[in-house]
Design a protein around this motif. Structure first.
Motif, short mmCIF file in Angstrom:
data_model
loop_
_atom_site.label_atom_id
_atom_site.label_comp_id
_atom_site.label_asym_id
_atom_site.label_seq_id
_atom_site.Cartn_x
_atom_site.Cartn_y
_atom_site.Cartn_z
N UNK A 1 -3.53 81.39 48.48
CA UNK A 1 -3.58 82.84 49.08
C UNK A 1 -2.58 82.82 50.50
N UNK A 2 -2.72 83.61 51.55
CA UNK A 2 -2.02 84.27 52.28
C UNK A 2 -0.65 82.94 52.57
N UNK A 3 -2.24 81.49 53.12
CA UNK A 3 -0.67 79.63 53.00
C UNK A 3 0.36 80.12 51.54
N UNK A 4 -0.12 80.19 50.98
CA UNK A 4 0.53 79.79 49.43
C UNK A 4 1.58 80.94 49.27
N UNK A 5 1.43 82.14 49.74
CA UNK A 5 3.18 83.23 50.10
C UNK A 5 3.72 82.97 50.63
N UNK A 6 3.16 82.02 52.22
CA UNK A 6 4.19 81.80 53.28
C UNK A 6 4.88 80.96 52.39
N UNK A 7 4.47 79.89 51.71
CA UNK A 7 4.90 78.47 51.13
C UNK A 7 6.08 78.95 50.34
N UNK A 8 5.82 80.04 49.26
CA UNK A 8 7.32 80.88 48.12
C UNK A 8 7.81 81.29 49.54
N UNK A 9 8.16 82.01 50.50
CA UNK A 9 9.13 82.09 51.50
C UNK A 9 9.97 81.67 51.77
N UNK A 10 9.47 80.07 52.28
CA UNK A 10 9.95 78.94 53.27
C UNK A 10 10.84 78.57 51.67
N UNK A 11 9.97 78.36 50.50
CA UNK A 11 10.89 77.76 49.46
C UNK A 11 11.89 78.23 49.13
N UNK A 12 11.73 79.40 49.06
CA UNK A 12 13.08 80.39 48.67
C UNK A 12 14.38 80.66 49.89
N UNK A 13 13.66 81.16 51.35
CA UNK A 13 15.20 80.64 51.84
C UNK A 13 15.73 79.51 52.38
N UNK A 14 15.08 78.36 52.31
CA UNK A 14 15.69 77.06 51.95
C UNK A 14 16.76 77.01 50.99
N UNK A 15 16.15 77.57 50.14
CA UNK A 15 17.25 77.04 48.90
C UNK A 15 18.57 78.61 49.04
N UNK A 16 17.74 79.78 49.60
CA UNK A 16 19.50 80.59 49.68
C UNK A 16 20.33 79.61 50.75
N UNK A 17 19.60 79.05 52.19
CA UNK A 17 20.36 78.84 53.00
C UNK A 17 21.00 77.58 52.67
N UNK A 18 20.39 76.32 51.77
CA UNK A 18 21.07 75.90 51.78
C UNK A 18 22.53 75.76 50.50
N UNK A 19 21.70 76.44 49.64
CA UNK A 19 23.18 76.83 48.56
C UNK A 19 24.30 77.39 49.45
N UNK A 20 23.74 78.53 50.50
CA UNK A 20 25.03 78.87 50.75
C UNK A 20 26.00 77.87 51.63
#
Length: 436
Positions: free
Chosen positions: A365-384
Motif C-alpha cells: 500500500x502507501x508504505x510500499x510506494x514510499x519504500x519504492x521511492x526510497x529505494x530508487x532515490x538511494x540508488x540514484x544518489x549512490x550511482x551518482x
C-alpha cells in the motif's frame, strides 16, 4: 603455530548483538526489500494472479518489455575518481517547476485492483517525496480525490482521446480546475494491444470470478478482505462497463486522432503538454516544431505493439536532435535508480515509473510506494557518487556506453563491409589499337 585460547564471554558480547525483532509484519517485509525486484516478489506473493499479471504482463510474446529491461542492463558506466561527492543534489526543474528527483509516478489504469489504496497511496507518496504523480484516464480514483490526497504537490493528468470528444475534454476541464499542472497526451493506443495474460485470466470489468480465480486467491485472504470491504472497484471516468479491458479500449479509444487533433487539445489546456508514446525521431521533430512542451519516449511498457522500438535506444538521437527545443522524458523497462541515472546521462530530463510503483503498491500500500521511492532515490544518489558527479547536470554521454546486443542487420553488414580491406581493382583490358 597459532596460539589458541578459550574465549572470554565478555569479549564475545560485543560481537553477538542480536537485531531487535520487528513485530509489524508489513514493515518487516518492506524493510527487507532492497530492490524494486524484491518488492515485485512480495507483490506476487500477496496479489491474486489475474491482478498481478495485469501489472506484470505485456503484449503478445512480451518481447518489447524484455528488450527494454535488457537495454538498461546492457550498459557500461564510466566513473571519474577523486571528485568531491560528499553532497549530491538530485533535484532539477521539470516543465517549469522543481522536482526533488528526476522521476515521477507514471499513469496506471485499474490501480485499485492491484491494491485497494490505489491512486490515493501513489499521490500521497509522490507528494511527500516531492515528485509528480500522474493520474490515468483509466484510473480508479477521481481527479478531485487525487488532488485531495496530494494538495500541494504536482499532479499530472494523462489523457486518452475517446471517440466521445466531449466526454474526453470534460475530464481535461476537471483536471485543469483541480489544479493539475501538466497534461500527458498518450498517442500509442489507436487500438488495444493483445495482452494475452489478461485474456487467459479473464481479466474484466467487473472482475469475473472463476474456480481458478477463487483457488488462486485462497492463500491471499488479505487481498480479498481489502477488496470486499472497500468501495466497489470502478473506473473513475466511467459509469459502468461489462467486458474485458481490451474490449473497453477498442470501444472507447479513437483511432482517427491525428496531429491536428493534438494541436486542438493543446489549445484547450492551460498548462504544460507532454506527448507520451513517441517512438521515432521524425515524430519527435514534428512535435518540437509544434511547440509541444515535452515528449515521453515510450512503447507503453511493452503493452501495445510487441517488438516496438526500445525507448532507451532512441534516447541519445532524440535528445541530440530536439532536446534544446523541448523536454525529453522516458519510460518502459526502468527498474532501478541506475537506469534513471543512465537515462539522464544520455539526455533524458525525466523518467516515469509505472510497474515499479505498482509493485510497491501491491507489496504494502502507501508504505510500499514510499519504500519504492526510497529505494530508487538511494540508488540514484549512490550511482551518482560512484560516478563522481554531485548534480544531475554533470551527467553526460561520457559516463555511459550502450553495449550492442540488438543491432540492425543492415548496419552490421555495412560496418562489416567498411572494416574489410579494399579489394585491389583489376586493370582494365586495353582496347586493341586499330591498324592504321
Amino acid at each position: 603455530m597459532v596460539k589458541r585460547q578459550i574465549p572470554n564471554p565478555r569479549d564475545l558480547i560485543p560481537l553477538m548483538q542480536f537485531k531487535k525483532p520487528e513485530l509489524n509484519g508489513k514493515k518487516r517485509r518492506l524493510d527487507g526489500a532492497l530492490t524494486v525486484y524484491d518488492l515485485r516478489d512480495i507483490a506476487q506473493r500477496r496479489t491474486p494472479k489475474a491482478a498481478f499479471d495485469y501489472t506484470e504482463g505485456a503484449a503478445e510474446a512480451e518481447l518489447s518489455l524484455a528488450r527494454a529491461r535488457q537495454a538498461f542492463e546492457d550498459i557500461e558506466f564510466h566513473p571519474s575518481i577523486l571528485r568531491d561527492v560528499s553532497k549530491v543534489d538530485t533535484s532539477r526543474e521539470i516543465l517549469g517547476a522543481p522536482v526533488s528527483m528526476p522521476f515521477g509516478i507514471a499513469p496506471t489504469g485499474f490501480t485499485r485492483m492491484m491494491q485497494t489504496e490505489g491512486e490515493i497511496a501513489g499521490a500521497g507518496a509522490a507528494g511527500a517525496a516531492g515528485i509528480p504523480f500522474s493520474l490515468s484516464t483509466m484510473g480508479t480514483t477521481s481527479i478531485e480525490d487525487v488532488k485531495a490526497a496530494n494538495p500541494t504537490g504536482r499532479n499530472w493528468f494523462q489523457l486518452y482521446m475517446w471517440k466521445d470528444r466531449e466526454r474526453s475534454m470534460a475530464l481535461v476541464d476537471r483536471a485543469a480546475k483541480a489544479g493539475f499542472d501538466t497534461l500527458l497526451v498518450t498517442v500509442d493506443v489507436p487500438v488495444a494491444g493483445a495482452r494475452l495474460r489478461d485474456k487467459r485470466n479473464g481479466f474484466s470489468i467487473p472482475p469475473q470470478l472463476s474456480l481458478g480465480t477463487v483457488v488462486n486467491a485462497i492463500p491471499r485472504p488479505w487481498w480479498w478482505i481489502d477488496f470486499l470491504t472497500t468501495e466497489p472497484l470502478a473506473f473513475a471516468s466511467l459509469s459502468k462497463w461489462s467486458g474485458t479491458v481490451g474490449e473497453l479500449l477498442d470501444t472507447m479509444f479513437d483511432p482517427t486522432v491525428d496531429f491536428d487533433d493534438l494541436a486542438w487539445i493543446r489549445d484547450q489546456w492551460p498548462g504544460k503538454v507532454v506527448v507520451k508514446g513517441v517512438q521515432n525521431l521524425d515524430d519527435a521533430k514534428r512535435l518540437a516544431s509544434m511547440g509541444i512542451d515535452g515528449i515521453t519516449l515510450s512503447n507503453h511498457g511493452g503493452r501495445q505493439l510487441d517488438r516496438a522500438p526500445i525507448p532507451f535506444h532512441l534516447l541519445p538521437d532524440v535528445s541530440r536532435e530536439v532536446g534544446r527545443d523541448m523536454e525529453v522524458h522516458i519510460d518502459t523497462g526502468i527498474m532501478s535508480g541506475a537506469d534513471i541515472v543512465a537515462s539522464v546521462a544520455l539526455g533524458a530530463d525525466f523518467a516515469l515509473l509505472g510497474r515499479a510503483y505498482l509493485y510497491g503498491l501491491m507489496a504494502g500500500g502507501r508504505e510500499g510506494v514510499d519504500r519504492m521511492i526510497d529505494i530508487v532515490g538511494e540508488q540514484i544518489t549512490r550511482t551518482m557518487r560512484l560516478l563522481g558527479v554531485s548534480t544531475l547536470d554533470e551527467l553526460g554521454p561520457q559516463h555511459v556506453t550502450q553495449l550492442a546486443r540488438l543491432t540492425p542487420i543492415a548496419k552490421v553488414a555495412t560496418d562489416a563491409a567498411e572494416a574489410l580491406p579494399a579489394k585491389p581493382r583489376a586493370p582494365r583490358a586495353k582496347k586493341p589499337v586499330a591498324a592504321k
